[in-house]
Design a protein around this motif. Structure first.
Motif, PDB file in Angstrom:
ATOM      1  N   GLU A  84      43.696  26.199  14.354  1.00  0.00           N
ATOM      2  CA  GLU A  84      44.603  26.479  15.466  1.00  0.00           C
ATOM      3  C   GLU A  84      45.036  27.944  15.468  1.00  0.00           C
ATOM      4  OE1 GLU A  84      49.041  25.146  16.932  1.00  0.00           O
ATOM      5  OE2 GLU A  84      47.838  23.692  15.815  1.00  0.00           O
ATOM      6  N   ARG A  85      45.404  28.478  14.311  1.00  0.00           N
ATOM      7  CA  ARG A  85      45.839  29.878  14.231  1.00  0.00           C
ATOM      8  C   ARG A  85      44.723  30.835  14.642  1.00  0.00           C
ATOM      9  NH1 ARG A  85      49.654  31.894   9.760  1.00  0.00           N
ATOM     10  NH2 ARG A  85      51.500  30.677  10.229  1.00  0.00           N
ATOM     11  N   LEU A  86      43.518  30.577  14.168  1.00  0.00           N
ATOM     12  CA  LEU A  86      42.401  31.444  14.521  1.00  0.00           C
ATOM     13  C   LEU A  86      42.087  31.343  16.012  1.00  0.00           C
ATOM     14  CD1 LEU A  86      40.038  30.938  11.448  1.00  0.00           C
ATOM     15  CD2 LEU A  86      41.478  32.921  11.963  1.00  0.00           C
ATOM     16  N   SER A  87      42.133  30.156  16.561  1.00  0.00           N
ATOM     17  CA  SER A  87      41.878  29.966  17.993  1.00  0.00           C
ATOM     18  C   SER A  87      42.929  30.680  18.833  1.00  0.00           C
ATOM     19  CB  SER A  87      41.837  28.483  18.342  1.00  0.00           C
ATOM     20  OG  SER A  87      40.785  27.851  17.654  1.00  0.00           O
ATOM     21  N   GLU A  88      44.188  30.600  18.428  1.00  0.00           N
ATOM     22  CA  GLU A  88      45.263  31.299  19.138  1.00  0.00           C
ATOM     23  C   GLU A  88      45.079  32.811  19.050  1.00  0.00           C
ATOM     24  OE1 GLU A  88      48.853  29.795  17.369  1.00  0.00           O
ATOM     25  OE2 GLU A  88      48.730  27.893  18.469  1.00  0.00           O
ATOM     26  N   ALA A  89      44.670  33.302  17.899  1.00  0.00           N
ATOM     27  CA  ALA A  89      44.444  34.742  17.731  1.00  0.00           C
ATOM     28  C   ALA A  89      43.303  35.219  18.621  1.00  0.00           C
ATOM     29  CB  ALA A  89      44.153  35.065  16.273  1.00  0.00           C
ATOM     30  N   VAL A  90      42.258  34.413  18.722  1.00  0.00           N
ATOM     31  CA  VAL A  90      41.129  34.760  19.594  1.00  0.00           C
ATOM     32  C   VAL A  90      41.589  34.813  21.048  1.00  0.00           C
ATOM     33  CG1 VAL A  90      38.939  33.903  20.522  1.00  0.00           C
ATOM     34  CG2 VAL A  90      39.308  33.974  18.049  1.00  0.00           C
ATOM     35  N   ALA A  91      42.360  33.823  21.478  1.00  0.00           N
ATOM     36  CA  ALA A  91      42.858  33.792  22.858  1.00  0.00           C
ATOM     37  C   ALA A  91      43.736  35.004  23.137  1.00  0.00           C
ATOM     38  CB  ALA A  91      43.625  32.503  23.115  1.00  0.00           C
ATOM     39  N   ALA A  92      44.606  35.358  22.203  1.00  0.00           N
ATOM     40  CA  ALA A  92      45.483  36.528  22.379  1.00  0.00           C
ATOM     41  C   ALA A  92      44.665  37.811  22.420  1.00  0.00           C
ATOM     42  CB  ALA A  92      46.513  36.589  21.254  1.00  0.00           C
ATOM     43  N   ASP A  93      43.649  37.909  21.568  1.00  0.00           N
ATOM     44  CA  ASP A  93      42.793  39.094  21.552  1.00  0.00           C
ATOM     45  C   ASP A  93      42.041  39.239  22.871  1.00  0.00           C
ATOM     46  OD1 ASP A  93      41.380  41.315  20.041  1.00  0.00           O
ATOM     47  OD2 ASP A  93      39.662  40.025  20.547  1.00  0.00           O
ATOM     48  N   GLU A  94      41.527  38.134  23.379  1.00  0.00           N
ATOM     49  CA  GLU A  94      40.789  38.193  24.647  1.00  0.00           C
ATOM     50  C   GLU A  94      41.709  38.534  25.814  1.00  0.00           C
ATOM     51  OE1 GLU A  94      38.556  34.551  24.759  1.00  0.00           O
ATOM     52  OE2 GLU A  94      37.019  35.390  23.442  1.00  0.00           O
ATOM     53  N   ALA A  95      42.929  38.024  25.795  1.00  0.00           N
ATOM     54  CA  ALA A  95      43.895  38.366  26.841  1.00  0.00           C
ATOM     55  C   ALA A  95      44.240  39.857  26.778  1.00  0.00           C
ATOM     56  CB  ALA A  95      45.158  37.523  26.698  1.00  0.00           C
ATOM     57  N   ALA A  96      44.403  40.378  25.571  1.00  0.00           N
ATOM     58  CA  ALA A  96      44.714  41.803  25.406  1.00  0.00           C
ATOM     59  C   ALA A  96      43.545  42.666  25.875  1.00  0.00           C
ATOM     60  CB  ALA A  96      45.046  42.103  23.953  1.00  0.00           C
ATOM     61  N   ARG A  97      42.346  42.213  25.593  1.00  0.00           N
ATOM     62  CA  ARG A  97      41.170  42.975  26.032  1.00  0.00           C
ATOM     63  C   ARG A  97      41.056  42.995  27.551  1.00  0.00           C
ATOM     64  NH1 ARG A  97      35.964  41.326  23.078  1.00  0.00           N
ATOM     65  NH2 ARG A  97      35.305  43.353  23.803  1.00  0.00           N
ATOM     66  N   GLN A  98      41.493  41.918  28.203  1.00  0.00           N
ATOM     67  CA  GLN A  98      41.475  41.884  29.669  1.00  0.00           C
ATOM     68  C   GLN A  98      42.490  42.853  30.259  1.00  0.00           C
ATOM     69  OE1 GLN A  98      39.330  40.343  31.725  1.00  0.00           O
ATOM     70  NE2 GLN A  98      38.229  39.767  29.879  1.00  0.00           N
ATOM     71  N   GLN A  99      43.534  43.159  29.491  1.00  0.00           N
ATOM     72  CA  GLN A  99      44.567  44.086  29.950  1.00  0.00           C
ATOM     73  C   GLN A  99      44.197  45.539  29.693  1.00  0.00           C
ATOM     74  OE1 GLN A  99      47.146  43.077  31.737  1.00  0.00           O
ATOM     75  NE2 GLN A  99      46.347  41.003  31.532  1.00  0.00           N
ATOM     76  N   THR A 100      43.091  45.774  28.989  1.00  0.00           N
ATOM     77  CA  THR A 100      42.649  47.132  28.701  1.00  0.00           C
ATOM     78  C   THR A 100      42.351  47.841  30.017  1.00  0.00           C
ATOM     79  OG1 THR A 100      41.654  46.380  26.651  1.00  0.00           O
ATOM     80  CG2 THR A 100      40.921  48.503  27.484  1.00  0.00           C
ATOM     81  N   PRO A 101      42.852  49.066  30.169  1.00  0.00           N
ATOM     82  CA  PRO A 101      42.616  49.783  31.416  1.00  0.00           C
ATOM     83  C   PRO A 101      41.126  49.912  31.731  1.00  0.00           C
ATOM     84  CG  PRO A 101      44.122  50.995  29.994  1.00  0.00           C
ATOM     85  CD  PRO A 101      43.597  49.844  29.203  1.00  0.00           C
ATOM     86  N   VAL A 102      40.822  49.777  32.987  1.00  0.00           N
ATOM     87  CA  VAL A 102      39.447  49.892  33.450  1.00  0.00           C
ATOM     88  C   VAL A 102      39.100  51.367  33.583  1.00  0.00           C
ATOM     89  CG1 VAL A 102      37.878  49.382  35.347  1.00  0.00           C
ATOM     90  CG2 VAL A 102      39.575  47.696  34.660  1.00  0.00           C
ATOM     91  N   GLU A 103      37.965  51.752  33.020  1.00  0.00           N
ATOM     92  CA  GLU A 103      37.499  53.129  33.138  1.00  0.00           C
ATOM     93  C   GLU A 103      36.464  53.196  34.247  1.00  0.00           C
ATOM     94  OE1 GLU A 103      35.950  54.443  29.422  1.00  0.00           O
ATOM     95  OE2 GLU A 103      37.803  54.022  28.342  1.00  0.00           O
ATOM     96  N   GLU A 104      36.503  54.281  34.971  1.00  0.00           N
ATOM     97  CA  GLU A 104      35.499  54.461  36.019  1.00  0.00           C
ATOM     98  C   GLU A 104      34.506  55.508  35.563  1.00  0.00           C
ATOM     99  OE1 GLU A 104      36.669  54.826  40.031  1.00  0.00           O
ATOM    100  OE2 GLU A 104      38.372  53.480  39.787  1.00  0.00           O
ATOM    101  N   GLU A 105      33.255  55.145  35.687  1.00  0.00           N
ATOM    102  CA  GLU A 105      32.192  56.040  35.279  1.00  0.00           C
ATOM    103  C   GLU A 105      31.115  56.011  36.351  1.00  0.00           C
ATOM    104  OE1 GLU A 105      29.057  55.973  31.716  1.00  0.00           O
ATOM    105  OE2 GLU A 105      31.159  55.951  31.077  1.00  0.00           O
ATOM    106  N   GLY A 106      30.867  57.131  36.949  1.00  0.00           N
ATOM    107  CA  GLY A 106      29.855  57.184  38.005  1.00  0.00           C
ATOM    108  C   GLY A 106      30.214  56.315  39.188  1.00  0.00           C
TER     109      GLY A 106
END
Length: 105
Positions: free
Chosen positions: A46-68
């Protein structure tokens, strides 16, 4: 280096930084020796699954970079999900077989 072992599953090797992080996610201090008892495996999963979900949510909040003119998110080389998946599978296998997981022994 961590080598997680059990009678019910193949050995799992993690480099020290990853192993330390995983143990911290499990609420444990990094240690050269240890055990995950069968009674603690459901909570560990459960702890590992929650950590994965939190990590993925944080990654979705990462600012989008524009390239080309195209927007994209920078990719991490290896995600937390990829790093902990083998241990989650090992935990499930060992839990079903009623066998603990040890390391450093």
């Amino acid at each position: 280096m961590y080598k997680f072992r059990s009678q019910a599953a193949a050995d799992l090797i993690m480099l020290t930084p990853t192993g330390d992080r995983v143990l911290a996610l499990l609420g444990r201090e990094p240690a050269s020796k240890g055990i995950i008892e069968v009674a603690d495996m459901a909570q560990a999963i459960e702890r590992l699954s929650e950590a994965v979900a939190a990590d993925e949510a944080a990654r979705q909040q990462t600012p989008v970079e524009e390239e080309g003119g195209e927007a994209h998110r920078p990719a991490e080389a290896v995600s937390l999900r990829q790093r902990v998946w083998p241990l989650i599978q090992m935990l499930r296998t060992c839990q079903a077989a009623d066998e603990p997981i040890v390391w450093g022994v």
